[in-house]
Design a protein around this motif. Structure first.
Motif, mmCIF file in Angstrom:
data_model
loop_
_atom_site.group_PDB
_atom_site.id
_atom_site.type_symbol
_atom_site.label_atom_id
_atom_site.label_comp_id
_atom_site.label_asym_id
_atom_site.label_seq_id
_atom_site.Cartn_x
_atom_site.Cartn_y
_atom_site.Cartn_z
ATOM 1 N N PRO A 131 0.103 -1.686 3.636
ATOM 2 C CA PRO A 131 -0.699 -0.379 4.108
ATOM 3 C C PRO A 131 0.193 1.022 4.092
ATOM 4 O O PRO A 131 -0.418 1.975 4.094
ATOM 5 C CB PRO A 131 -1.056 -0.947 5.396
ATOM 6 C CG PRO A 131 -0.320 -1.929 6.026
ATOM 7 C CD PRO A 131 0.468 -2.726 4.872
ATOM 8 N N SER A 132 1.564 0.506 3.838
ATOM 9 C CA SER A 132 2.431 1.742 4.090
ATOM 10 C C SER A 132 3.720 1.681 3.791
ATOM 11 O O SER A 132 4.010 0.404 3.802
ATOM 12 C CB SER A 132 2.414 2.423 5.560
ATOM 13 O OG SER A 132 2.994 1.507 6.346
ATOM 14 N N GLY A 133 4.719 2.529 3.548
ATOM 15 C CA GLY A 133 6.044 2.314 3.054
ATOM 16 C C GLY A 133 6.534 3.555 2.411
ATOM 17 O O GLY A 133 5.831 4.687 2.466
ATOM 18 N N PHE A 134 7.645 3.531 1.822
ATOM 19 C CA PHE A 134 8.399 4.721 1.428
ATOM 20 C C PHE A 134 8.039 5.080 0.048
ATOM 21 O O PHE A 134 7.391 4.032 -0.672
ATOM 22 C CB PHE A 134 9.924 4.740 1.715
ATOM 23 C CG PHE A 134 10.478 3.564 1.189
ATOM 24 C CD1 PHE A 134 10.857 3.194 -0.200
ATOM 25 C CD2 PHE A 134 11.233 2.613 1.907
ATOM 26 C CE1 PHE A 134 11.647 2.261 -0.801
ATOM 27 C CE2 PHE A 134 11.738 1.325 1.471
ATOM 28 C CZ PHE A 134 12.038 1.189 0.022
ATOM 29 N N ILE A 135 8.335 6.128 -0.491
ATOM 30 C CA ILE A 135 8.317 6.678 -1.812
ATOM 31 C C ILE A 135 9.733 6.589 -2.580
ATOM 32 O O ILE A 135 10.582 6.921 -1.684
ATOM 33 C CB ILE A 135 7.565 7.866 -1.926
ATOM 34 C CG1 ILE A 135 5.927 7.604 -1.689
ATOM 35 C CG2 ILE A 135 7.618 8.507 -3.348
ATOM 36 C CD1 ILE A 135 5.373 8.961 -1.374
ATOM 37 N N ALA A 136 9.843 5.991 -3.633
ATOM 38 C CA ALA A 136 11.185 6.058 -4.262
ATOM 39 C C ALA A 136 11.041 6.204 -5.817
ATOM 40 O O ALA A 136 10.080 5.961 -6.461
ATOM 41 C CB ALA A 136 11.896 4.859 -4.138
ATOM 42 N N LEU A 137 12.199 6.864 -6.234
ATOM 43 C CA LEU A 137 12.334 7.180 -7.699
ATOM 44 C C LEU A 137 13.182 6.164 -8.149
ATOM 45 O O LEU A 137 14.351 6.076 -7.766
ATOM 46 C CB LEU A 137 12.900 8.550 -7.853
ATOM 47 C CG LEU A 137 12.250 9.849 -6.847
ATOM 48 C CD1 LEU A 137 13.339 11.006 -7.078
ATOM 49 C CD2 LEU A 137 10.870 9.996 -7.477
ATOM 50 N N GLN A 138 12.934 5.551 -9.247
ATOM 51 C CA GLN A 138 13.654 4.150 -9.613
ATOM 52 C C GLN A 138 14.596 4.700 -10.860
ATOM 53 O O GLN A 138 13.903 5.297 -11.955
ATOM 54 C CB GLN A 138 12.856 3.054 -9.940
ATOM 55 C CG GLN A 138 13.470 1.705 -10.439
ATOM 56 C CD GLN A 138 12.693 0.948 -11.222
ATOM 57 O OE1 GLN A 138 12.208 1.263 -12.334
ATOM 58 N NE2 GLN A 138 12.578 -0.360 -10.926
ATOM 59 N N VAL A 139 15.650 4.155 -10.798
ATOM 60 C CA VAL A 139 16.564 4.284 -12.127
ATOM 61 C C VAL A 139 16.977 2.496 -12.413
ATOM 62 O O VAL A 139 17.481 1.796 -11.764
ATOM 63 C CB VAL A 139 17.925 4.983 -12.157
ATOM 64 C CG1 VAL A 139 18.765 4.512 -13.399
ATOM 65 C CG2 VAL A 139 17.810 6.385 -11.800
ATOM 66 N N CYS B 246 -3.701 6.984 -2.309
ATOM 67 C CA CYS B 246 -3.738 5.600 -1.563
ATOM 68 C C CYS B 246 -4.608 6.088 -0.260
ATOM 69 O O CYS B 246 -4.536 6.840 0.227
ATOM 70 C CB CYS B 246 -2.547 5.230 -1.002
ATOM 71 S SG CYS B 246 -1.385 4.424 -2.289
ATOM 72 N N ARG B 247 -5.739 5.246 -0.271
ATOM 73 C CA ARG B 247 -6.656 5.064 0.712
ATOM 74 C C ARG B 247 -7.066 3.625 1.098
ATOM 75 O O ARG B 247 -7.728 3.138 0.656
ATOM 76 C CB ARG B 247 -7.992 5.996 0.464
ATOM 77 C CG ARG B 247 -8.983 5.992 1.184
ATOM 78 C CD ARG B 247 -10.039 7.357 1.142
ATOM 79 N NE ARG B 247 -10.623 7.102 -0.381
ATOM 80 C CZ ARG B 247 -11.595 7.792 -0.856
ATOM 81 N NH1 ARG B 247 -11.789 8.869 0.010
ATOM 82 N NH2 ARG B 247 -11.862 7.464 -1.935
ATOM 83 N N GLY B 248 -6.467 3.394 2.454
ATOM 84 C CA GLY B 248 -6.637 2.206 2.869
ATOM 85 C C GLY B 248 -6.298 1.169 1.646
ATOM 86 O O GLY B 248 -4.980 1.372 1.303
ATOM 87 N N PRO B 249 -6.656 0.207 1.409
ATOM 88 C CA PRO B 249 -6.513 -0.777 0.383
ATOM 89 C C PRO B 249 -6.668 -0.392 -0.902
ATOM 90 O O PRO B 249 -6.287 -0.980 -1.733
ATOM 91 C CB PRO B 249 -7.348 -1.986 0.722
ATOM 92 C CG PRO B 249 -8.611 -1.447 1.263
ATOM 93 C CD PRO B 249 -8.186 -0.217 2.277
#
Length: 453
Positions: A180-188, A157-160
């Motif tokens: 532009p930003s947020g958390f990373i998550a592992l989905q079940v 991810c770099r800018g848009p």
């Protein structure tokens, strides 16, 4: 002394933060879930043998194990393995807010999809817009997923600009400024009430990230298709791929009226980066009339965004020669632009061949779930004409029509259509691109083209 001490601490913290930029950091310590939190559903997450293991449970919504920290520009890598096939994904730049669906997770997701459609590596927006980069746009990557084995995902991810890779193969390339930003998550993924899906497991390991990487740390550009959601914009890779704007977003340059030497004096309006058909009487070319490109094209990849008003009708035509000299709209092959629910033309023709995305009056568009946006929202249309005369219509990332210009099937379809009276209809070696004035308010933007050889 206190001031000096605080200043010194600030310098130490700043130096530590700068030291992290450009270097790999582990997001999982291999021992416990420190730095992570669970959101939405109640699937189980546990740590065993240096892996995070997620397990499905019955009657729970999608579950997410999310980082406590948000990330903006980064390079992220993870390895995962499915014990049995089921849908999952890696969230990134994602959000969970009390004022949005009671905290439901939404945001970008790099898809884990071992189903027959093979969209692992595509980009989906969980909780809102749906598919942003379905992997039909990049068939090569559909073969990159390894069943019953560890797979390596990489997200840049770099800018848009968002790029994904699966086992080293470029998968998706998206330009989208929405998050532009947020958390990373592992989905079940939730399994509803399917008892046979209870206990399915997904394993993750070697989870790491580089924050604010240097430009040199991003992968070099390749040649895969780019979805660009910034209006009237050409990204660096699009430019490298040979894509250019067919309408500049501001002037009438490159366009004129059909059967006319200049752009229409009325009936069309350029406003805020959009090219708009003015509403009139709902009839063909009785106000401003159609507009066509001053250039002619043979093999090409054409893209355009369009937005309908209620009950509106328009179209994007190609291989328009203007040799017919007819009244009404100029003649050409047409990507139908229509409000299927409110315009009566949707019920005419045969088998729905006058509905949105269709090859008008010839071939009906296949309808996918979520392939049509609501009236008042922007749709993305695409027409690809290959040098061998194979033609494709795409709508919002889905292939909805495929045919071959001039083959026996095409000729038979023309013979039973309203175009049968036009000699060699649709078979010109080259022609102009046309935007239709059908007397209804319709807007266009991000009109781009790439010449194919």
């Amino acid at each position: 002394m206190k001031k000096y001490f605080l200043l010194g601490c600030g310098l130490i913290l700043m130096t530590a933060s700068q030291a992290q930029n450009g270097k790999w950091q582990n997001l999982f310590n291999g021992k416990d879930l420190k730095g992570w939190k669970q959101l939405n559903g109640k699937a189980t997450y546990e740590v065993k043998n240096g892996e995070i293991i997620g397990t499905t449970v019955i009657a729970e919504p999608n579950s997410f194990l999310a980082t406590e920290k948000n990330y903006g520009d980064f390079i992220f890598e993870v390895e995962y393995k499915l014990e049995r096939d089921f849908n999952s994904g890696i969230q990134f730049r994602s959000q969970s807010k009390p004022d949005f669906n009671n905290g439901r997770v939404f945001g970008y997701q790099m898809e884990v999809d071992p189903s027959p459609r093979r969209w692992s590596g595509g980009v989906y927006e969980e909780g809102r817009r749906g598919w942003l980069y379905p992997l039909d746009l990049n068939p090569t990557a559909q073969n990159a997923y390894k069943a019953n084995a560890w797979n390596k995902y990489r997200i840049e991810c770099r800018g848009p600009e968002i790029r994904t890779f699966i086992n080293g193969v470029p998968a998706a390339h998206l330009i989208d400024p929405e998050l532009p930003s947020g958390f990373i998550a592992l989905q079940v993924h939730g399994i509803g009430k399917k008892q046979e899906d209870v206990g399915k497991k997904i394993h993750w390991r070697n989870i790491r990230i580089i924050e604010n990487p240097a430009a040199s740390q991003y992968a070099p550009y390749d040649s895969i298709y780019v979805v660009n959601n910034i209006p009237n914009n050409i990204s660096a890779q699009e430019k490298q791929n040979g894509v250019r704007l067919l309408w500049d977003g501001a002037t009438t340059n490159g366009w004129r009226g059909a059967y006319k030497p200049a752009f229409p004096a009325k009936g069309w309006e350029i406003k805020d980066g959009t090219l708009n058909v003015a509403p009139s009487d709902g009839k063909e070319s009785t106000n401003g009339g159609d507009i066509v490109t001053t250039e002619e094209f043979s093999a090409f990849d054409l893209e355009f965004d369009f937005k309908l008003t209620e009950g509106a009708n328009s179209g994007v035509k190609y291989f328009v020669t203007e040799k017919e000299g007819n009244t009404g709209s100029a003649i050409g092959l047409e990507f139908q632009v229509l409000d299927d629910e409110k315009h009566p033309d949707a019920k005419l023709g045969a088998a729905g061949n006058r509905k949105i995305g269709s090859l008008y009056d010839l071939i009906p568009a296949y309808k996918f779930g979520n392939s049509h946006k609501k009236v008042g929202e922007w749709n993305h249309g695409r027409v690809v004409v290959y040098p061998n005369n194979r033609v494709e219509h795409w709508l919002n990332g889905h292939l909805v029509v495929s045919y071959v210009r001039g083959d026996n099937i095409f000729k038979a379809l023309v013979a039973r259509s309203k175009y049968e009276k036009f000699e060699n209809f649709g078979l010109a070696e080259k022609g102009r691109i046309l935007l239709q004035d059908h007397g209804d308010a319709v807007s266009y933007r991000s009109i781009k083209i790439k010449t194919l050889k």
